[in-house]
Design a protein around this motif. Structure first.
Motif, PDB file in Angstrom:
ATOM      1  N   LEU A 246     -67.445  21.404 -28.897  1.00 30.47           N
ATOM      2  CA  LEU A 246     -68.444  21.101 -27.865  1.00 30.47           C
ATOM      3  C   LEU A 246     -69.585  20.283 -28.457  1.00 30.47           C
ATOM      4  O   LEU A 246     -70.091  19.351 -27.836  1.00 30.47           O
ATOM      5  N   LEU A 247     -69.979  20.631 -29.687  1.00 31.37           N
ATOM      6  CA  LEU A 247     -71.059  19.882 -30.332  1.00 31.37           C
ATOM      7  C   LEU A 247     -70.652  18.427 -30.550  1.00 31.37           C
ATOM      8  O   LEU A 247     -71.454  17.516 -30.348  1.00 31.37           O
TER       9      LEU A 247
ATOM     10  N   LEU B  56     -64.084  25.935 -31.020  1.00 34.54           N
ATOM     11  CA  LEU B  56     -64.645  25.675 -29.693  1.00 34.54           C
ATOM     12  C   LEU B  56     -66.099  25.209 -29.802  1.00 34.54           C
ATOM     13  O   LEU B  56     -66.501  24.200 -29.217  1.00 34.54           O
ATOM     14  N   THR B  57     -66.889  25.953 -30.601  1.00 39.86           N
ATOM     15  CA  THR B  57     -68.314  25.631 -30.722  1.00 39.86           C
ATOM     16  C   THR B  57     -68.509  24.235 -31.287  1.00 39.86           C
ATOM     17  O   THR B  57     -69.256  23.416 -30.733  1.00 39.86           O
TER      18      THR B  57
ATOM     19  N   ILE C 198     -63.077  30.404 -32.227  1.00 41.44           N
ATOM     20  CA  ILE C 198     -64.452  30.320 -31.710  1.00 41.44           C
ATOM     21  C   ILE C 198     -65.227  29.225 -32.432  1.00 41.44           C
ATOM     22  O   ILE C 198     -65.954  28.440 -31.811  1.00 41.44           O
TER      23      ILE C 198
END
Lengths: 190, 264
Positions: free
Chosen positions: A75-76, A71-72, A68
């Motif tokens: 994306l950033l 993923l976060t 997780i």
């Protein structure tokens, strides 16, 4: 603040500071990414700060937590460069692997091991990007690069510089974050 | 059902936080990192140099050359009007901007500059530096803008050889070099030739210098290629000028639409 003092459950105030430090450190990494300060630059390539953060986060947590976080942060990082090919894949793999390596006791949590883990995972992250670009080259008609050779030649340069720099700078971010999370939760998170 | 309920009671907070984190990251991505770019601009403001510093660096020789170029351009303009060719669009300058950041990743060749929509910088504008073309603006925030460099592999620019008018296009190679691919089989080119943007480039105005030919590979298929040394020292550039430019066609449109536009 004695780290060995028994603490029942972190209270609301500690929760607030925990999130403040966690989100603040991510923000700090994002802000350092576009900078090229002296000592942070080999062949125009800088350290991968988000990878270091993902490793620091995942190394004492579960594989899901690592994924997780990957993923976060992926994306950033996309938001700061270009959305495709995405950075999320590489960082998810890095998060899962960092957590698995530690759980299987392949690696300890000291600074040298962390630097080694970061070195290996930086190679893997850059390889993921190169694989995505290669797939784009094979399956998509308007590819960014003119040949597979060009992609992998550039990959060598980027992967090696990024791995060396990231592993050298890893302790600078890993150590303070580790100390903070340990102090907050002496028994180890979750 | 009961186990699901119990799981939810135990993990609701965690699941919520995870969703929140991913949703925030997605939101930031969809807004092209406006918040991060703006914060970065704010934090690095004390370290950004002012335009006066650049003016001090400009020495008399450069000024003299500029005067002569202006004189030659004026003469050229007059001659063009005599032969009744379309007026060459002279570049206007929106603003000068300091480079405040480099690419946030090793695969993309981008720079961040310290001026944005508040200084009338808009997407599609082109950036030049001392030496020639730098790139074009691909995203803007109120106080920053991101420029895709012409050394990025995704930059493809229609160019011509200034001396012989042989046309082709160049593609960046992630450094201070680019590959020039010619359209014709037997182009008139030799090492040292100056490359400028051509009039059929949709994203850039014509006649902006790009670089010089360093080596030529005549065996490349289907047409010869040349290695171009870019004239802008991108790795130690500190300032760029932004020029307003509207792409001749909507580059983001689907290919089919561009074709119909051509037919009409």
């Amino acid at each position: 603040m004695n780290p060995y003092r028994p603490q029942p459950r972190p209270n609301a105030r500690q929760h607030f500071w925990n999130w403040f430090v966690t989100i603040g450190s991510v923000l700090l990494c994002l802000l350092v990414l576009p900078m090229r300060l002296p000592g942070m630059d080999v062949l125009g390539v800088g350290p991968n700060w988000l990878l270091i953060w993902v490793v620091a986060w995942s190394i004492s947590r579960t594989a899901l937590d690592g994924a997780i976080a990957g993923l976060t942060l992926g994306l950033l990082q996309d938001s700061l460069t270009a959305p495709a090919p995405t950075h999320a894949f590489g960082l998810i793999i890095a998060g899962v692997l960092a957590s698995r390596l530690q759980q299987r006791r392949f690696m300890q949590e000291d600074l040298v091991s962390v630097a080694l883990i970061v070195f290996g995972l930086a190679l893997i992250t850059e390889t993921t990007t190169a694989v995505q670009l290669s797939a784009q080259y094979i399956f998509d008609e308007d590819s960014l690069y003119k040949s597979l050779g060009a992609i992998w030649q550039y990959h060598q340069r980027v992967a090696l510089s990024s791995a060396i720099l990231s592993s050298l700078w890893a302790p600078a971010l890993y150590y303070p974050l580790k100390r903070w999370w340990e102090r907050l939760n002496p028994k180890g998170p979750k | 059902m009961f186990t699901l309920r119990r799981w939810w009671d135990k993990n609701a907070l965690k699941a919520g936080l995870i969703l929140l984190a991913i949703a925030t990251a997605w939101g930031v991505r969809q807004t092209n990192g406006v918040f991060i770019s703006e914060t970065y601009q704010l934090l690095t403001r004390p370290f950004q140099s002012q335009p006066s510093a650049k003016e001090q660096v400009e020495n008399a020789y450069v000024l003299e050359l500029q005067q002569r170029v202006i004189e030659l351009e004026n003469q050229n303009q007059g001659l063009r009007e005599l032969v009744d060719e379309n007026k060459s669009s002279k570049l206007q300058t929106t603003t000068m901007a300091a480079i405040i950041g480099r690419s946030a990743d090793n695969w993309w060749q981008q720079i961040t500059i310290g001026k944005g929509t508040q200084a009338k910088v808009k997407v599609g504008d082109i950036a030049t530096g001392s030496g020639g073309l730098v790139g074009r603006v691909i995203s803007t925030t109120p106080h920053t803008a991101r420029i895709l460099l012409l050394s990025d592999p995704s930059s493809q620019i229609g160019v011509k050889i200034s001396r012989s008018r042989s046309a082709g296009y160049i593609q960046g190679q992630s450094g201070e070099r680019a590959t020039l691919k010619f359209f014709e089989k037997d182009p008139d080119v030799k090492p040292g030739d100056v490359i400028v943007t051509s009039s059929f480039s949709r994203l850039f105005p014509q006649d902006i210098p790009i670089g010089r030919v360093s080596t030529i590979n005549s065996d490349a298929s289907p047409a010869p290629e040349a290695l171009v040394q870019l004239s802008v020292p991108i790795s130690n550039l500190e300032w760029v000028s932004i020029h307003p430019f509207t792409p001749k066609q909507d580059v983001d449109a689907a290919p089919a639409k561009i074709v119909t536009d051509d037919v009409l």
